[in-house]
Write an enzyme that holds these catalytic residues in place. Structure first.
Site, PDB file in Angstrom:
ATOM      1  N   ASP A  77       0.844  -1.196   0.000  1.00 28.75           N
ATOM      2  CA  ASP A  77       0.000   0.000   0.000  1.00 28.75           C
ATOM      3  C   ASP A  77       0.880   1.249   0.000  1.00 28.75           C
ATOM      4  O   ASP A  77       2.090   1.169   0.205  1.00 28.75           O
ATOM      5  CB  ASP A  77      -0.980  -0.010   1.188  1.00 28.75           C
ATOM      6  CG  ASP A  77      -0.315  -0.345   2.520  1.00 28.75           C
ATOM      7  OD1 ASP A  77       0.908  -0.148   2.652  1.00 28.75           O
ATOM      8  OD2 ASP A  77      -1.021  -0.807   3.428  1.00 28.75           O
ATOM      9  N   ASN A 146      -9.064  -1.910  12.897  1.00 25.57           N
ATOM     10  CA  ASN A 146     -10.445  -2.061  12.431  1.00 25.57           C
ATOM     11  C   ASN A 146     -10.574  -3.261  11.481  1.00 25.57           C
ATOM     12  O   ASN A 146     -11.573  -3.395  10.791  1.00 25.57           O
ATOM     13  CB  ASN A 146     -10.927  -0.784  11.739  1.00 25.57           C
ATOM     14  CG  ASN A 146     -10.138  -0.463  10.472  1.00 25.57           C
ATOM     15  OD1 ASN A 146      -9.205  -1.185  10.117  1.00 25.57           O
ATOM     16  ND2 ASN A 146     -10.510   0.606   9.793  1.00 25.57           N
ATOM     17  N   HIS A 148      -8.524  -3.945   8.929  1.00 21.52           N
ATOM     18  CA  HIS A 148      -8.087  -3.753   7.544  1.00 21.52           C
ATOM     19  C   HIS A 148      -6.813  -4.544   7.249  1.00 21.52           C
ATOM     20  O   HIS A 148      -6.029  -4.862   8.138  1.00 21.52           O
ATOM     21  CB  HIS A 148      -7.955  -2.270   7.176  1.00 21.52           C
ATOM     22  CG  HIS A 148      -6.790  -1.549   7.758  1.00 21.52           C
ATOM     23  ND1 HIS A 148      -6.858  -0.225   8.125  1.00 21.52           N
ATOM     24  CD2 HIS A 148      -5.516  -1.926   8.027  1.00 21.52           C
ATOM     25  CE1 HIS A 148      -5.692   0.166   8.575  1.00 21.52           C
ATOM     26  NE2 HIS A 148      -4.867  -0.846   8.526  1.00 21.52           N
ATOM     27  N   GLU A 153     -10.147  -1.314   3.661  1.00 13.51           N
ATOM     28  CA  GLU A 153     -10.903  -0.918   4.842  1.00 13.51           C
ATOM     29  C   GLU A 153     -12.206  -1.720   4.934  1.00 13.51           C
ATOM     30  O   GLU A 153     -12.629  -2.374   3.967  1.00 13.51           O
ATOM     31  CB  GLU A 153     -11.223   0.583   4.743  1.00 13.51           C
ATOM     32  CG  GLU A 153      -9.994   1.488   4.727  1.00 13.51           C
ATOM     33  CD  GLU A 153      -9.435   1.755   6.128  1.00 13.51           C
ATOM     34  OE1 GLU A 153      -9.476   0.862   6.996  1.00 13.51           O
ATOM     35  OE2 GLU A 153      -8.947   2.875   6.352  1.00 13.51           O
TER      36      GLU A 153
HETATM   37  C1  GLP Z   1      -1.551   0.132   8.532  1.00 15.00           C
HETATM   38  C2  GLP Z   1      -1.051  -0.423   7.192  1.00 15.00           C
HETATM   39  C3  GLP Z   1      -1.092  -1.909   7.174  1.00 15.00           C
HETATM   40  C4  GLP Z   1      -0.550  -2.401   8.501  1.00 15.00           C
HETATM   41  C5  GLP Z   1      -1.605  -2.131   9.540  1.00 15.00           C
HETATM   42  C6  GLP Z   1      -1.191  -2.496  10.966  1.00 15.00           C
HETATM   43  O1  GLP Z   1      -2.552   1.090   8.355  1.00 15.00           O
HETATM   44  N1  GLP Z   1      -1.711   0.090   6.033  1.00 15.00           N
HETATM   45  O2  GLP Z   1      -0.350  -2.417   6.089  1.00 15.00           O
HETATM   46  O3  GLP Z   1      -0.283  -3.766   8.434  1.00 15.00           O
HETATM   47  O4  GLP Z   1      -2.073  -0.814   9.462  1.00 15.00           O
HETATM   48  O5  GLP Z   1      -0.187  -1.649  11.416  1.00 15.00           O
HETATM   49  P1  GLP Z   1       0.599  -1.874  12.760  1.00 15.00           P
HETATM   50  O6  GLP Z   1       1.499  -3.047  12.546  1.00 15.00           O
HETATM   51  O7  GLP Z   1       1.382  -0.617  12.975  1.00 15.00           O
HETATM   52  O8  GLP Z   1      -0.395  -2.115  13.832  1.00 15.00           O
END
Ligand code: GLP
Length: 262
Positions: A77, A146, A148, A153
Site C-alpha cells: 500500500d 479495524n 483492515h 478498509e
Molecule cells: C496500517 C497499514 C497496514 C498495517 C496495519 C497495521 O494502516 N496500512 O499495512 O499492516 O495498518 O499496522 P501496525 O502493525 O502498525 O499495527
C-alpha cells in the site's frame, strides 16, 4: 511454541510468548521459505508489527549473508496525492528499514506511484504485473485495528482489485502515530486488493499487542464478513497466523452442560 495446529479450513495459529519471539519465528518462516535463487514476488507490510521481523532479517543478512536473491518486492500500500520524494512514503519506509539494508536492488522493488495521473490504470498495471509473474509467492500482513489488510478498509469486497481508496478516520489516526502525530496522514491511498492478495501462495499474518486482541478474536472466530476485511484470510488455504500472547483471544469460557448436551 505452537499452540494451535493446522487443519482443513482453519488457519494455522501459532502463539508466541512475546513480540520478540514472534519476530524470530516470523524470520525463520521467511528465511526457510526463501530459496537461494528465488525470483518470485514478495509483499511485505509497513507498520509497527513487522519491525522486529525486519530487524531479525537484517541481522541474519549481516551475520550469515542471507539474502532475497532475485525476489521482486511489490508494495502492499501507499499514500496517494503526495510527492514521490515525500518523507511519508510507505515505500521509502520499507526501503529504509528492510530492503536497502538487505541489499535488495532498487530495480527489484515495485511501488505505487503516489501521484499517478490515472489511478485505475496504474493499479490495473500493478495487478497485471503481479499476475504475469505468477502471483504473490509470499504475502506478509499486519492487522489493522479495524480489521483492515493493507488499506482494504471495512466494507471492501473480497474480489476487489488493487485501487485508490479513502482511508477511514481511525486508520488515519492510527497511522499518525507512526509519525509521532507530527504529520498529516493523507486521506486517500493505494492498496493491493483482495483479488490479488487472496491469490498469494503463502500468507503470514502478524499480530502483536493487547490493542489487537479484540480484532484478532473477530478475525479468527467471528463471521466471515466484509465488515472485518481480515476475515477473508480464512478463505485462504495457506494462511499462518503468528500472534503473541498479548494479542491472543482468551480461551472460550467452559460451557455448563445443558439438557441438549447429553
Ligand atoms: C496500517 C497499514 C497496514 C498495517 C496495519 C497495521 O494502516 N496500512 O499495512 O499492516 O495498518 O499496522 P501496525 O502493525 O502498525 O499495527
Amino acid at each position: 511454541m505452537i499452540a494451535g495446529t493446522s487443519c482443513e479450513g482453519a488457519p494455522r495459529l501459532e502463539i508466541l510468548a512475546d513480540a520478540g519471539a514472534l519476530a524470530r519465528r516470523a524470520a525463520t518462516l521467511v528465511i526457510n521459505h526463501t530459496p537461494a535463487r528465488a525470483d518470485s514476488i514478495y509483499v511485505f507490510p509497513t507498520g509497527k508489527t513487522p519491525l522486529g521481523l525486519y530487524r531479525e532479517l537484517v541481522a541474519t543478512h549481516r551475520r550469515v549473508g542471507f539474502g532475497f536473491g532475485g525476489v521482486r518486492f511489490f508494495a502492499l500500500d501507499e499514500y496517494a496525492g503526495i510527492a514521490r520524494d515525500d518523507p511519508r512514503r510507505l515505500g521509502r519506509w520499507l526501503w529504509q528499514v528492510l530492503l536497502e539494508p538487505m541489499g535488495v536492488p532498487r530495480a527489484h522493488v515495485v511501488g505505487f506511484d503516489p501521484g499517478a495521473p490515472d489511478p485505475d490504470l496504474a493499479c490495473a498495471r500493478v495487478d497485471a504485473r503481479i499476475a504475469a509473474r505468477g502471483g504473490i509467492d509470499l504475502l506478509v500482513l499486519g492487522l489493522g485495528e479495524n480489521g483492515h489488510l493493507g488499506f482494504n478498509e471495512p466494507g471492501t469486497r473480497f474480489d476487489a482489485p488493487s485501487r485508490l481508496v479513502e482511508l477511514t478516520p481511525e486508520t488515519r489516526a492510527t497511522n499518525a502515530a507512526y509519525w509521532d502525530d507530527r504529520v498529516d496522514v493523507p486521506a486517500t491511498a493505494y492498496t493491493l486488493g483482495p483479488r490479488t492478495l487472496l491469490a498469494a501462495r503463502r500468507v503470514l499474518l502478524l499480530v502483536s499487542g493487547k490493542r489487537k486482541a479484540a480484532i484478532l478474536d473477530r478475525t479468527l472466530n467471528g463471521p466471515i464478513d466484509l465488515a472485518v476485511p481480515a476475515t477473508m484470510l480464512r478463505l485462504h488455504p495457506g494462511l499462518t497466523v503468528l500472534a503473541d500472547t498479548d494479542a491472543t483471544p482468551p480461551p472460550p469460557e467452559p460451557r455448563a452442560l445443558g439438557q441438549n448436551d447429553s
